[in-house]
Design a protein around this motif. Structure first.
Motif, PDB file in Angstrom:
ATOM      1  N   SER A  21       0.864  -1.188   0.000  1.00 39.54           N
ATOM      2  CA  SER A  21       0.000   0.000   0.000  1.00 39.54           C
ATOM      3  C   SER A  21       0.890   1.224   0.000  1.00 39.54           C
ATOM      4  N   ASN A  22       0.644   2.133  -0.937  1.00 40.33           N
ATOM      5  CA  ASN A  22       1.414   3.387  -0.985  1.00 40.33           C
ATOM      6  C   ASN A  22       0.484   4.530  -0.582  1.00 40.33           C
ATOM      7  N   TRP A  23       0.727   5.060   0.603  1.00 42.68           N
ATOM      8  CA  TRP A  23      -0.135   6.149   1.074  1.00 42.68           C
ATOM      9  C   TRP A  23       0.170   7.472   0.369  1.00 42.68           C
ATOM     10  N   LYS A  24       1.316   7.530  -0.293  1.00 44.24           N
ATOM     11  CA  LYS A  24       1.784   8.812  -0.875  1.00 44.24           C
ATOM     12  C   LYS A  24       1.799   9.873   0.227  1.00 44.24           C
ATOM     13  N   MET A  25       1.452  11.140  -0.071  1.00 42.62           N
ATOM     14  CA  MET A  25       1.515  12.182   0.964  1.00 42.62           C
ATOM     15  C   MET A  25       0.158  12.288   1.673  1.00 42.62           C
ATOM     16  N   GLY A  50      12.297   6.013  -6.710  1.00 40.12           N
ATOM     17  CA  GLY A  50      12.028   6.299  -8.120  1.00 40.12           C
ATOM     18  C   GLY A  50      10.569   6.294  -8.500  1.00 40.12           C
ATOM     19  N   HIS A  51       9.667   6.508  -7.526  1.00 41.68           N
ATOM     20  CA  HIS A  51       8.253   6.587  -7.895  1.00 41.68           C
ATOM     21  C   HIS A  51       8.090   7.683  -8.956  1.00 41.68           C
ATOM     22  N   SER A  52       7.194   7.467  -9.897  1.00 38.63           N
ATOM     23  CA  SER A  52       7.080   8.423 -11.023  1.00 38.63           C
ATOM     24  C   SER A  52       6.723   9.826 -10.539  1.00 38.63           C
ATOM     25  N   TYR A 101       6.655  -2.227 -11.760  1.00 35.61           N
ATOM     26  CA  TYR A 101       6.330  -1.622 -13.062  1.00 35.61           C
ATOM     27  C   TYR A 101       5.042  -0.834 -12.916  1.00 35.61           C
ATOM     28  N   GLU A 102       5.157   0.467 -13.058  1.00 38.25           N
ATOM     29  CA  GLU A 102       3.998   1.345 -12.898  1.00 38.25           C
ATOM     30  C   GLU A 102       3.907   2.308 -14.084  1.00 38.25           C
ATOM     31  N   PRO A 103       3.122   1.963 -15.101  1.00 38.70           N
ATOM     32  CA  PRO A 103       2.964   2.895 -16.206  1.00 38.70           C
ATOM     33  C   PRO A 103       2.399   4.220 -15.676  1.00 38.70           C
ATOM     34  N   TRP A 136       0.759   6.535 -16.975  1.00 38.57           N
ATOM     35  CA  TRP A 136      -0.601   6.840 -17.409  1.00 38.57           C
ATOM     36  C   TRP A 136      -1.656   6.004 -16.665  1.00 38.57           C
ATOM     37  N   ALA A 137      -1.207   4.980 -15.971  1.00 39.72           N
ATOM     38  CA  ALA A 137      -2.172   4.129 -15.240  1.00 39.72           C
ATOM     39  C   ALA A 137      -2.298   4.542 -13.781  1.00 39.72           C
ATOM     40  N   ILE A 138      -1.337   5.319 -13.290  1.00 42.28           N
ATOM     41  CA  ILE A 138      -1.345   5.663 -11.858  1.00 42.28           C
ATOM     42  C   ILE A 138      -2.445   6.685 -11.567  1.00 42.28           C
ATOM     43  N   GLY A 139      -3.337   6.318 -10.674  1.00 47.19           N
ATOM     44  CA  GLY A 139      -4.392   7.224 -10.232  1.00 47.19           C
ATOM     45  C   GLY A 139      -5.385   7.628 -11.313  1.00 47.19           C
ATOM     46  N   SER A 140      -5.345   6.965 -12.463  1.00 41.75           N
ATOM     47  CA  SER A 140      -6.184   7.391 -13.591  1.00 41.75           C
ATOM     48  C   SER A 140      -7.458   6.565 -13.716  1.00 41.75           C
ATOM     49  N   GLY A 182       1.875  -1.841 -10.667  1.00 43.04           N
ATOM     50  CA  GLY A 182       1.109  -0.785 -10.011  1.00 43.04           C
ATOM     51  C   GLY A 182       0.470   0.135 -11.026  1.00 43.04           C
ATOM     52  N   GLY A 183      -0.728   0.638 -10.699  1.00 40.22           N
ATOM     53  CA  GLY A 183      -1.442   1.556 -11.592  1.00 40.22           C
ATOM     54  C   GLY A 183      -2.909   1.189 -11.632  1.00 40.22           C
ATOM     55  N   SER A 184      -3.722   1.886 -10.780  1.00 37.57           N
ATOM     56  CA  SER A 184      -5.172   1.678 -10.748  1.00 37.57           C
ATOM     57  C   SER A 184      -5.563   0.234 -10.428  1.00 37.57           C
ATOM     58  N   VAL A 185      -4.783  -0.413  -9.573  1.00 39.80           N
ATOM     59  CA  VAL A 185      -5.193  -1.737  -9.088  1.00 39.80           C
ATOM     60  C   VAL A 185      -6.283  -1.526  -8.040  1.00 39.80           C
ATOM     61  N   ALA A 243       1.534  -6.451  -6.303  1.00 40.84           N
ATOM     62  CA  ALA A 243       0.964  -5.166  -6.723  1.00 40.84           C
ATOM     63  C   ALA A 243       1.385  -4.043  -5.781  1.00 40.84           C
ATOM     64  N   LEU A 244       1.532  -2.863  -6.362  1.00 42.29           N
ATOM     65  CA  LEU A 244       1.734  -1.635  -5.593  1.00 42.29           C
ATOM     66  C   LEU A 244       0.439  -0.838  -5.766  1.00 42.29           C
ATOM     67  N   VAL A 245      -0.186  -0.513  -4.644  1.00 36.60           N
ATOM     68  CA  VAL A 245      -1.546   0.028  -4.700  1.00 36.60           C
ATOM     69  C   VAL A 245      -1.605   1.387  -4.004  1.00 36.60           C
ATOM     70  N   GLY A 246      -2.065   2.401  -4.713  1.00 31.77           N
ATOM     71  CA  GLY A 246      -2.212   3.724  -4.110  1.00 31.77           C
ATOM     72  C   GLY A 246      -3.633   3.945  -3.618  1.00 31.77           C
ATOM     73  N   GLY A 247      -4.452   4.590  -4.454  1.00 38.55           N
ATOM     74  CA  GLY A 247      -5.795   5.018  -4.070  1.00 38.55           C
ATOM     75  C   GLY A 247      -6.640   3.955  -3.388  1.00 38.55           C
ATOM     76  N   ALA A 248      -6.614   2.746  -3.906  1.00 42.07           N
ATOM     77  CA  ALA A 248      -7.490   1.690  -3.364  1.00 42.07           C
ATOM     78  C   ALA A 248      -7.001   1.163  -2.013  1.00 42.07           C
TER      79      ALA A 248
HETATM   80  C1  PEP Z   1       0.963   4.320  -6.804  1.00 38.74           C
HETATM   81  O1  PEP Z   1       0.840   5.280  -6.065  1.00 38.74           O
HETATM   82  O2  PEP Z   1       2.064   3.791  -6.907  1.00 38.74           O
HETATM   83  C2  PEP Z   1      -0.217   3.826  -7.518  1.00 38.74           C
HETATM   84  C3  PEP Z   1      -0.101   2.754  -8.242  1.00 38.74           C
HETATM   85  O3  PEP Z   1      -1.374   4.530  -7.357  1.00 38.74           O
HETATM   86  P1  PEP Z   1      -2.857   4.063  -7.829  1.00 38.74           P
HETATM   87  O4  PEP Z   1      -3.049   2.667  -7.302  1.00 38.74           O
HETATM   88  O5  PEP Z   1      -3.756   5.059  -7.169  1.00 38.74           O
HETATM   89  O6  PEP Z   1      -2.891   4.102  -9.296  1.00 38.74           O
END
Ligand code: PEP
Length: 252
Positions: free
Chosen positions: A7-11, A93-95, A165-167, A169-173, A210-213, A230-235
């Motif tokens: 889980s990536n809480w980001k900021m 190296g997060h995008s 691997y986190e495209p 364009w898929a992150i948070g989209s 990672g990317g909108s999982v 998986a690396l998961v942000g929003g969810a």
């Molecule tokens: C992320 O923050 O690395 C990420 C994948 O975010 P999200 O799951 O929201 O696309």
């Protein structure tokens, strides 16, 4: 290979909310055969640790570090400080850091090397932009990112590393990469790892997506060959939803 979900809480979440998140997540029923970690802002790591108590799940990860040991680097946190705290993993190296903080492949390689030298598992994030994919350059770009990032890493150590691997364009989209396309990229990434470390060793290195999982698509990624987690942000911002996602990651 045991799958890994981070889980990536980001900021998000200062110490108060971080403690509450961990306490709520601790109440979730979790699958046994999946490693679970949570990437927390620096200032919230102590509260997260305190709320964990003696529990070791989720493992604690930082979201970044600096490569030097100590010295005149105002505002930075070194891998040795994270080791002293007891962090098990750290994203590099997060995008979002590449885009907003100007992080280069060289900086990311030094960060990853420093983490591994201090017994912290680096989770190296790589990914193509929408423009690069449209131009058909995505494989070349990501392979170059991986080759640069692993320059200082060893594979014959107890401290492995992870590639995420986190495209971009898929992150948070809300537009995740099709699992088959992610698989193709993971195969290409494993090829880069095999070139440096040999095929057998490369098979032991986790490459996660990672990317909108979310809770609906996680199982498809987890059951796609070559995707090791998986690396998961929003969810993952809601601890109950992240618990649900972890349970949904294994076939019923
Ligand atoms: C992320 O923050 O690395 C990420 C994948 O975010 P999200 O799951 O929201 O696309």
């Amino acid at each position: 290979m045991k799958k890994l979900i981070i889980s990536n809480w980001k900021m998000n979440y200062g110490p108060i909310k971080a403690g509450a998140w961990i306490r709520a997540f601790r109440r979730e029923r979790l699958p046994k055969d999946v490693d679970i970690a949570v990437a927390v802002p620096f200032v919230s790591l102590p509260a997260a640790r305190a709320s964990l108590g003696r529990a070791s799940i989720p493992a604690l990860s930082a979201q970044d570090c600096f490569w030097a040991e100590e010295g005149a680097y105002t505002g930075e946190i070194s891998a040795s400080m994270l080791h002293e705290f007891g962090t098990e993993m750290c994203l590099v190296g997060h995008s979002e850091r590449r885009a907003f903080c100007g992080e280069t492949d060289d900086m990311i390689a030094k960060k990853a090397g420093s983490l591994q030298a201090h017994n912290i598992v680096p989770v190296i994030c790589v990914g193509d932009t929408a423009v690069q994919r449209k131009k058909g350059e995505h494989m070349k770009v990501v392979k170059a990112q991986v080759a640069a990032a692993i320059a200082m890493l060893k594979a014959d150590t107890k401290i492995p590393f992870v590639i995420a691997y986190e495209p971009v364009w898929a992150i948070g989209s809300g537009k995740p990469c099709v699992p088959q396309d992610a698989r193709d990229m993971h195969v290409a990434i494993r090829g880069v790892l095999a070139k440096k470390f040999g095929a057998t060793t490369s098979e032991k290195i986790r490459i996660i997506y990672g990317g909108s999982v979310d809770t609906r698509n996680i199982l498809e990624y987890m059951t796609t060959m070559g995707i090791d987690g998986a690396l998961v942000g929003g969810a993952s911002l809601d601890p109950r939803n992240f618990g649900l996602l972890c349970r949904a990651a294994v076939p019923a």
